[in-house]
Design a protein around this motif. Structure first.
Motif, mmCIF file in Angstrom:
data_model
loop_
_atom_site.group_PDB
_atom_site.id
_atom_site.type_symbol
_atom_site.label_atom_id
_atom_site.label_comp_id
_atom_site.label_asym_id
_atom_site.label_seq_id
_atom_site.Cartn_x
_atom_site.Cartn_y
_atom_site.Cartn_z
ATOM 1 N N ARG A 156 0.974 -1.474 0.246
ATOM 2 C CA ARG A 156 0.197 0.213 0.259
ATOM 3 C C ARG A 156 0.863 1.532 0.002
ATOM 4 O O ARG A 156 0.890 2.102 -0.703
ATOM 5 C CB ARG A 156 -0.806 0.212 1.869
ATOM 6 N N CYS A 157 1.963 1.063 0.343
ATOM 7 C CA CYS A 157 2.966 2.213 0.971
ATOM 8 C C CYS A 157 3.074 2.583 -0.755
ATOM 9 O O CYS A 157 3.446 3.736 -0.724
ATOM 10 C CB CYS A 157 3.877 2.219 1.887
ATOM 11 N N MET A 158 4.250 1.631 -1.056
ATOM 12 C CA MET A 158 5.144 1.751 -2.093
ATOM 13 C C MET A 158 3.975 1.864 -3.643
ATOM 14 O O MET A 158 4.007 3.020 -4.275
ATOM 15 C CB MET A 158 6.044 0.105 -3.059
ATOM 16 N N GLU A 159 2.171 1.475 -3.587
ATOM 17 C CA GLU A 159 1.478 1.858 -4.308
ATOM 18 C C GLU A 159 1.502 3.718 -4.275
ATOM 19 O O GLU A 159 1.302 4.239 -5.081
ATOM 20 C CB GLU A 159 0.301 1.435 -4.795
ATOM 21 N N SER A 160 1.810 3.677 -3.320
ATOM 22 C CA SER A 160 0.988 5.582 -2.692
ATOM 23 C C SER A 160 1.454 6.382 -2.530
ATOM 24 O O SER A 160 2.001 7.801 -2.935
ATOM 25 C CB SER A 160 -0.614 5.573 -1.115
ATOM 26 N N ARG A 161 3.087 5.482 -2.208
ATOM 27 C CA ARG A 161 3.966 7.169 -2.033
ATOM 28 C C ARG A 161 4.666 6.287 -2.703
ATOM 29 O O ARG A 161 5.760 5.707 -1.297
ATOM 30 C CB ARG A 161 3.833 7.406 -0.660
ATOM 31 N N PRO A 162 5.601 6.518 -4.016
ATOM 32 C CA PRO A 162 6.973 5.376 -4.257
ATOM 33 C C PRO A 162 8.400 6.379 -4.124
ATOM 34 O O PRO A 162 8.885 5.329 -3.780
ATOM 35 C CB PRO A 162 6.451 5.655 -6.033
ATOM 36 N N GLU A 163 7.780 7.289 -2.810
ATOM 37 C CA GLU A 163 9.554 8.038 -3.105
ATOM 38 C C GLU A 163 9.662 7.449 -1.730
ATOM 39 O O GLU A 163 10.904 8.131 -1.063
ATOM 40 C CB GLU A 163 9.187 9.514 -2.997
ATOM 41 N N LEU A 164 8.999 6.744 -0.934
ATOM 42 C CA LEU A 164 9.516 6.039 0.440
ATOM 43 C C LEU A 164 9.439 4.774 0.379
ATOM 44 O O LEU A 164 8.629 4.322 -0.227
ATOM 45 C CB LEU A 164 7.920 6.735 1.377
ATOM 46 N N THR A 208 10.231 5.513 6.005
ATOM 47 C CA THR A 208 11.473 6.941 5.746
ATOM 48 C C THR A 208 11.458 7.206 4.420
ATOM 49 O O THR A 208 10.760 6.947 3.553
ATOM 50 C CB THR A 208 12.172 6.708 6.087
ATOM 51 N N PRO A 209 12.277 8.576 3.495
ATOM 52 C CA PRO A 209 12.122 8.617 1.819
ATOM 53 C C PRO A 209 13.168 7.467 1.955
ATOM 54 O O PRO A 209 13.217 7.271 2.929
ATOM 55 C CB PRO A 209 13.191 9.994 2.094
ATOM 56 N N VAL A 210 12.921 7.515 0.630
ATOM 57 C CA VAL A 210 13.919 6.382 0.044
ATOM 58 C C VAL A 210 15.289 6.551 0.600
ATOM 59 O O VAL A 210 16.002 7.517 1.071
ATOM 60 C CB VAL A 210 13.866 6.215 -0.818
ATOM 61 N N GLY A 211 16.147 5.527 1.177
ATOM 62 C CA GLY A 211 17.995 5.699 1.296
ATOM 63 C C GLY A 211 18.122 6.086 2.634
ATOM 64 O O GLY A 211 18.990 6.400 3.349
ATOM 65 N N HIS A 212 16.635 7.137 2.864
ATOM 66 C CA HIS A 212 17.290 7.232 4.500
ATOM 67 C C HIS A 212 18.273 6.508 5.872
ATOM 68 O O HIS A 212 19.167 7.504 6.069
ATOM 69 C CB HIS A 212 15.638 7.899 5.372
ATOM 70 N N PHE A 213 17.937 5.960 6.003
ATOM 71 C CA PHE A 213 18.866 4.833 7.080
ATOM 72 C C PHE A 213 20.576 3.814 6.302
ATOM 73 O O PHE A 213 20.774 3.668 6.925
ATOM 74 C CB PHE A 213 18.073 3.350 7.062
ATOM 75 N N ALA A 214 20.812 4.646 5.601
ATOM 76 C CA ALA A 214 21.983 4.053 5.284
ATOM 77 C C ALA A 214 22.679 4.035 5.773
ATOM 78 O O ALA A 214 22.866 5.910 6.417
ATOM 79 C CB ALA A 214 22.232 5.307 3.086
ATOM 80 N N GLY A 215 23.697 4.302 6.172
ATOM 81 C CA GLY A 215 24.689 4.487 6.732
ATOM 82 C C GLY A 215 24.682 4.208 8.014
ATOM 83 O O GLY A 215 25.567 4.322 8.584
ATOM 84 N N VAL A 259 -9.524 3.974 6.422
ATOM 85 C CA VAL A 259 -8.617 5.145 7.532
ATOM 86 C C VAL A 259 -7.285 5.748 6.530
ATOM 87 O O VAL A 259 -6.708 4.947 5.968
ATOM 88 C CB VAL A 259 -8.243 4.052 8.143
ATOM 89 N N THR A 260 -7.134 7.387 7.074
ATOM 90 C CA THR A 260 -6.461 7.977 6.073
ATOM 91 C C THR A 260 -5.137 8.075 7.117
ATOM 92 O O THR A 260 -5.569 8.590 8.078
ATOM 93 C CB THR A 260 -7.053 9.537 5.929
ATOM 94 N N LEU A 261 -4.030 7.984 6.789
ATOM 95 C CA LEU A 261 -3.084 8.265 7.213
ATOM 96 C C LEU A 261 -2.194 9.831 8.153
ATOM 97 O O LEU A 261 -2.824 10.176 6.415
ATOM 98 C CB LEU A 261 -1.790 7.673 7.785
ATOM 99 N N PRO A 262 -2.386 9.937 8.658
ATOM 100 C CA PRO A 262 -2.213 12.423 8.794
ATOM 101 C C PRO A 262 -0.667 12.655 7.767
ATOM 102 O O PRO A 262 -0.081 11.795 8.130
ATOM 103 C CB PRO A 262 -2.645 12.671 9.871
ATOM 104 N N ASP A 263 -0.754 13.380 7.374
ATOM 105 C CA ASP A 263 0.245 14.446 7.053
ATOM 106 C C ASP A 263 1.380 14.416 8.098
ATOM 107 O O ASP A 263 1.693 14.051 9.030
ATOM 108 C CB ASP A 263 0.468 15.689 6.682
ATOM 109 N N PRO A 264 2.920 13.524 7.676
ATOM 110 C CA PRO A 264 3.563 13.743 6.739
ATOM 111 C C PRO A 264 3.019 12.624 5.568
ATOM 112 O O PRO A 264 4.195 12.519 4.507
ATOM 113 C CB PRO A 264 4.871 13.940 7.095
ATOM 114 N N VAL A 265 2.600 11.268 6.142
ATOM 115 C CA VAL A 265 2.639 10.032 5.747
ATOM 116 C C VAL A 265 1.459 10.270 3.888
ATOM 117 O O VAL A 265 1.621 10.152 3.552
ATOM 118 C CB VAL A 265 1.955 9.021 6.642
ATOM 119 N N GLY A 266 0.125 10.747 5.003
ATOM 120 C CA GLY A 266 -0.482 10.784 3.803
ATOM 121 C C GLY A 266 -1.752 10.147 2.893
ATOM 122 O O GLY A 266 -1.404 10.043 1.200
#
Length: 197
Positions: A60-68, A93-100, A177-184
């Motif tokens: 669901r998250c990948m379909e709705s927000r592919p940048e996350l 998180t945003p893609v790549g956020h946990f790198a390193g 249910v709508t997950l509030p911002d910043p998730v959206g």
């Protein structure tokens, strides 16, 4: 299933906990440790339904927000909560956020922490009391609890470091249910009924 061992925070340092957790995971990949509220928690590998719920949410998250990314393996430093180390079932998180960042990342920049309840004696304290408090104190904007016991989705938002999440919204499985911002992201929870066991 989680087995908790009482430890006074003065008896076990976070560094010592991290060394123990790394050793245990190297020896047995079916368990992971977390350190919350001065206690070591042993998290065994979950059952198939638990995993299906997480993968449903990943899709669901990948379909709705592919940048996350919804990462189901990242541990977090929840320092405000008694120098804890939490293992959410997933972290958005945003893609790549946990790198390193390693096994125990800083929660700064995390948009949402996710937990799916298990059927063990510590679920109430861990998922409904301690983790929401810890995630709010760490400033994570949204905490999503998929509660299989009560067949509900609980959305916590507007964290306050002293008061916890100021807004808590609950819907039953089957409702939207709508997950509030910043998730959206809007979720249709009908499918969750299949994996409630």
């Amino acid at each position: 299933m989680t087995v908790m061992a009482e430890r006074a925070s003065s008896q076990l340092s976070v560094d010592m906990f991290e060394r123990i957790a790394e050793f245990v995971f190297r020896e047995d990949e079916t368990v992971r440790l977390e350190f919350i509220n001065g206690r070591i928690g042993l998290k065994k590998v979950t059952n198939g339904n638990h995993g299906e719920l997480i993968m449903w949410l990943v899709r669901r998250c990948m379909e709705s927000r592919p940048e996350l990314n919804l990462n189901p393996t990242q541990g977090l430093q929840v320092e405000a909560y008694r120098k804890g180390r939490a293992l959410p079932d997933a972290v958005l998180t945003p893609v790549g956020h946990f790198a390193g960042q390693g096994d125990w990342a800083d929660p700064d920049g995390v948009l949402m922490a996710v937990e799916v309840t298990s059927y063990d004696s510590d679920t109430h304290n861990r998922d409904r009391v301690e983790k929401p408090r810890g995630y709010a104190e760490a400033g994570i904007p949204v905490y999503l609890l998929i509660d299989r016991e009560y067949l509900s989705v609980v959305v916590h938002s507007h964290p306050d470091p002293k008061e916890g999440y100021r807004v808590v919204h609950t819907v039953k499985f089957g409702e939207k249910v709508t997950l509030p911002d910043p998730v959206g992201i809007e979720l249709d929870t009908e499918e969750l009924r299949r994996w409630a066991d």
